[in-house]
Design a protein around this motif. Structure first.
Motif, PDB file in Angstrom:
ATOM      1  N   SER A  24       0.808  -1.223   0.000  1.00 26.78           N
ATOM      2  CA  SER A  24       0.000   0.000   0.000  1.00 26.78           C
ATOM      3  C   SER A  24       0.835   1.265   0.000  1.00 26.78           C
ATOM      4  O   SER A  24       0.294   2.361  -0.213  1.00 26.78           O
ATOM      5  CB  SER A  24      -0.920   0.001   1.220  1.00 26.78           C
ATOM      6  OG  SER A  24      -0.161   0.015   2.422  1.00 26.78           O
ATOM      7  N   GLU A  25       2.132   1.174   0.241  1.00 35.54           N
ATOM      8  CA  GLU A  25       2.987   2.351   0.279  1.00 35.54           C
ATOM      9  C   GLU A  25       3.388   2.783  -1.126  1.00 35.54           C
ATOM     10  O   GLU A  25       3.410   1.979  -2.063  1.00 35.54           O
ATOM     11  CB  GLU A  25       4.240   2.058   1.113  1.00 35.54           C
ATOM     12  CG  GLU A  25       3.956   1.864   2.593  1.00 35.54           C
ATOM     13  CD  GLU A  25       5.221   1.573   3.374  1.00 35.54           C
ATOM     14  OE1 GLU A  25       6.275   1.364   2.725  1.00 35.54           O
ATOM     15  OE2 GLU A  25       5.156   1.555   4.615  1.00 35.54           O
ATOM     16  N   ASN A  26       3.740   4.057  -1.257  1.00 38.25           N
ATOM     17  CA  ASN A  26       4.193   4.620  -2.530  1.00 38.25           C
ATOM     18  C   ASN A  26       5.632   5.094  -2.387  1.00 38.25           C
ATOM     19  O   ASN A  26       6.123   5.331  -1.275  1.00 38.25           O
ATOM     20  CB  ASN A  26       3.302   5.793  -2.964  1.00 38.25           C
ATOM     21  CG  ASN A  26       1.860   5.361  -3.193  1.00 38.25           C
ATOM     22  OD1 ASN A  26       1.623   4.275  -3.710  1.00 38.25           O
ATOM     23  ND2 ASN A  26       0.914   6.202  -2.787  1.00 38.25           N
ATOM     24  N   GLY A  27       6.276   5.306  -3.536  1.00 41.45           N
ATOM     25  CA  GLY A  27       7.643   5.811  -3.506  1.00 41.45           C
ATOM     26  C   GLY A  27       8.650   4.700  -3.240  1.00 41.45           C
ATOM     27  O   GLY A  27       8.399   3.506  -3.462  1.00 41.45           O
ATOM     28  N   GLU A  28       9.813   5.137  -2.752  1.00 40.67           N
ATOM     29  CA  GLU A  28      10.887   4.184  -2.451  1.00 40.67           C
ATOM     30  C   GLU A  28      10.516   3.330  -1.240  1.00 40.67           C
ATOM     31  O   GLU A  28      10.070   3.842  -0.215  1.00 40.67           O
ATOM     32  CB  GLU A  28      12.198   4.928  -2.177  1.00 40.67           C
ATOM     33  CG  GLU A  28      12.749   5.676  -3.374  1.00 40.67           C
ATOM     34  CD  GLU A  28      13.236   4.735  -4.467  1.00 40.67           C
ATOM     35  OE1 GLU A  28      13.579   3.573  -4.120  1.00 40.67           O
ATOM     36  OE2 GLU A  28      13.258   5.145  -5.637  1.00 40.67           O
ATOM     37  N   ARG A  29      10.684   2.009  -1.370  1.00 40.04           N
ATOM     38  CA  ARG A  29      10.321   1.082  -0.307  1.00 40.04           C
ATOM     39  C   ARG A  29      11.462   0.092  -0.075  1.00 40.04           C
ATOM     40  O   ARG A  29      12.089  -0.385  -1.029  1.00 40.04           O
ATOM     41  CB  ARG A  29       9.050   0.316  -0.680  1.00 40.04           C
ATOM     42  CG  ARG A  29       7.818   1.175  -0.846  1.00 40.04           C
ATOM     43  CD  ARG A  29       6.651   0.365  -1.354  1.00 40.04           C
ATOM     44  NE  ARG A  29       6.872  -0.071  -2.742  1.00 40.04           N
ATOM     45  CZ  ARG A  29       6.046  -0.887  -3.415  1.00 40.04           C
ATOM     46  NH1 ARG A  29       4.961  -1.346  -2.816  1.00 40.04           N
ATOM     47  NH2 ARG A  29       6.311  -1.231  -4.664  1.00 40.04           N
ATOM     48  N   ASP A  30      11.697  -0.211   1.192  1.00 37.54           N
ATOM     49  CA  ASP A  30      12.686  -1.230   1.536  1.00 37.54           C
ATOM     50  C   ASP A  30      12.047  -2.604   1.443  1.00 37.54           C
ATOM     51  O   ASP A  30      10.875  -2.791   1.838  1.00 37.54           O
ATOM     52  CB  ASP A  30      13.206  -1.017   2.958  1.00 37.54           C
ATOM     53  CG  ASP A  30      13.984   0.288   3.074  1.00 37.54           C
ATOM     54  OD1 ASP A  30      14.583   0.706   2.053  1.00 37.54           O
ATOM     55  OD2 ASP A  30      13.972   0.894   4.166  1.00 37.54           O
ATOM     56  N   PRO A  31      12.769  -3.608   0.924  1.00 36.51           N
ATOM     57  CA  PRO A  31      12.190  -4.950   0.799  1.00 36.51           C
ATOM     58  C   PRO A  31      11.777  -5.509   2.156  1.00 36.51           C
ATOM     59  O   PRO A  31      12.339  -5.181   3.196  1.00 36.51           O
ATOM     60  CB  PRO A  31      13.322  -5.765   0.179  1.00 36.51           C
ATOM     61  CG  PRO A  31      14.214  -4.764  -0.471  1.00 36.51           C
ATOM     62  CD  PRO A  31      14.135  -3.528   0.385  1.00 36.51           C
TER      63      PRO A  31
END
Length: 524
Positions: free
Chosen positions: A466-473
């Motif tokens: 559900s998050e947008n942008g840069e995401r950590d695995p």
């Protein structure tokens, strides 16, 4: 037996004279009775009088007959008389109905020169007389009312011509304008040089040769200045050596024809550059219009199309050039073409033709006004090839993904499942493609919870997607109900998509006690 011819002749003559005497006596009696009832057959100076039996004219004085002849109405004498009297006596129709009850009716006309109407009912007949109180006779002994009717009609004609919005004029045999109405004179005054006045003969507005040749519907231009031309349709009637002419304004028709011509040229240019072949057939199913693209797509020569072939002749010619899918037999093909014509007439025909040459045509039939039919043919070979190539690429990509050992699932930015591989179906025991409505990350997380022991990994996966942008695995482990341990990894892809990877870890000694406890909790 001897016949005395002299005696016989004498008897015949005597009987004839007796009969004639009886007839004359009867006629005299009828004449006296008629005179007593007011009949005016022999009334040479009876003014303006009419004698009606109902609405049937029995007789009228000479001036009354002259008055009826001046009426513009058509029909019986009663209709013409009512048409003459109604404008002058508005109450005539309402009051004449009660004449046989009242016996007499007297009305006075309105206006600066009134006259009197007297109606009497006598013995079932109606006598109507018109009386002029001034009793001023017209020229050459004309009855005053007849003379007044002539004057009224002349005044109406002059008023009509003076107010007519179109130009009317008369020309002599040599073409000189000898009479014109107000509209013509107004136009002629506009064309005079500054300081000039109208003179005799009247100036001409249109070409002399055009009016002298006997025009009827000829269109002429009348210049009013730069960019202010007016058009007129000239109509002529011969009158002895001269002629009577009318100029009907035609600016609206000229502008409409010009707009239609420009629109037709625009359509023609558009059709000429249109890559879709267009063929329009009239209600008799003959070709009436086509564009150059039809020559390229159908392979038919221009001379054949210019001969206006019928729809079936057109399709037959295309079939001869292998430009139509070939059925097994001609009868089936002919029936199919008949169905094509019926479907196109109702606006339901749309087919894709795969030709033996490898080309693919999209054919659409649409009805047009007045029973016409439009057939549109589009070459979609490139589009079909692109679609086929795209499908082949998808199949190749799917085959490559299926060859990977790890279980893979790809989700769109909205959390919708986009792709899985064969290893995923084998690991989780279901194929998401079978139920597309449930193929979202949330529903699949619920499926994963049901097949694994308790873990917070799936909630973390939902948050990550559900998050947008840069995401950590997101990394984690989960144990299946059969005891296998799987390594889970959720990583972001370009555009906001999510990739889920699952890898099994081997445990040759069997399920761990912790996993057994988790499975028991699931069952409870």
């Amino acid at each position: 037996m001897q016949i005395d011819w002299t005696l016989a002749v004498a008897l015949v003559v005597t009987s004839g004279l007796a009969a004639l005497g009886g007839v004359l006596a009867l006629a005299a009696l009828q004449s006296r009775a008629a005179t007593a009832q007011g009949v005016i057959f022999s009334d040479s100076a009876g003014g303006t009088s009419f004698l009606f039996d109902g609405e049937l004219l029995v007789d009228a004085t000479p001036s009354a007959r002259a008055l009826l002849s001046l009426s513009a109405a058509k029909g019986s004498p009663w209709v013409r008389l009512v048409a003459y009297l109604s404008p002058r006596f508005p109450d005539f129709n309402a009051q004449v109905v009660n004449l046989h009850r009242d016996g007499r009716l007297i009305l006075t006309s309105a206006g600066p020169a009134p006259f009197t109407l007297r109606a009497e009912a006598r013995g079932g007949l109606t006598r109507i007389s018109l009386l002029d109180p001034d009793e001023q006779a017209g020229p050459a002994g004309t009855d005053p009312l007849t003379h007044r009717a002539i004057q009224d009609e002349l005044a109406q004609l002059r008023s009509t011509l003076s107010q007519a919005p179109l130009m009317i004029w008369r020309e002599a045999a040599e073409g000189e304008v000898i009479w014109a109405n107000a509209a013509y004179l107004l136009q002629a005054a506009h064309h005079l040089e500054p300081g000039q006045d109208l003179s005799w003969p009247l100036p001409r507005l249109f070409e002399k040769t055009a009016t002298a040749q006997g025009v009827k519907g000829q269109r002429q231009k009348l210049a009013q200045g730069p960019g202010r031309d007016h058009w007129f349709d000239l109509i002529m009637f011969t009158e002895g050596d001269g002629r009577l002419l009318f100029a009907l304004p035609a600016d609206t028709a000229v502008h409409a024809e010009s707009a239609l011509r420009d629109f037709t040229q625009t359509l023609t240019k558009t059709f000429a550059h249109l890559p879709i072949a267009l063929a329009i057939f009239d209600k008799q199913r003959q070709l009436t219009m086509f564009n150059p693209a039809l020559l390229d797509l159908s392979g038919l020569p221009v001379d054949f199309l210019s001969m206006r072939p019928t729809l079936f002749a057109f399709l037959d010619a295309m079939r001869d050039r292998n430009m139509i899918p070939e059925p097994k037999d001609y009868r089936t093909w002919r029936k199919q073409m008949t169905e094509l014509e019926k479907a196109a007439s109702s606006g339901l025909f749309e087919e894709t033709w795969s030709l033996p040459s490898g080309q693919t045509y999209k054919v659409v039939g649409r009805p047009h006004p007045n029973g016409a039919l439009a057939l549109m043919i589009e070459d979609i070979s490139t589009e079909i090839s692109r679609i086929r190539r795209y499908r082949a690429d998808l199949e190749l990509s799917q085959a490559v993904v299926d060859a990977v050992d790890q279980a893979l699932a790809v989700f769109s930015p909205a959390g919708i499942l986009v792709m899985t591989n064969a290893a995923y179906a084998a690991l989780w025991g279901h194929d998401p493609a079978e139920r597309l409505s449930d193929s979202c990350l949330k529903s699949l997380c619920a499926h994963w919870r049901d097949r694994t022991g308790p873990t917070a990994l799936w909630a973390e996966a939902e948050r990550f997607a559900s998050e947008n942008g840069e995401r950590d695995p997101v990394l984690g482990e989960a144990r299946l109900l059969d005891g296998r341990l799987i390594e889970c990894r959720f990583t972001g892809l370009p555009g906001g998509s999510t990739l889920a990877r699952f890898k099994c870890a081997a445990y040759p000694e069997g399920p761990s006690p912790a996993f057994a406890t988790g499975r028991a909790l699931k069952q409870a």
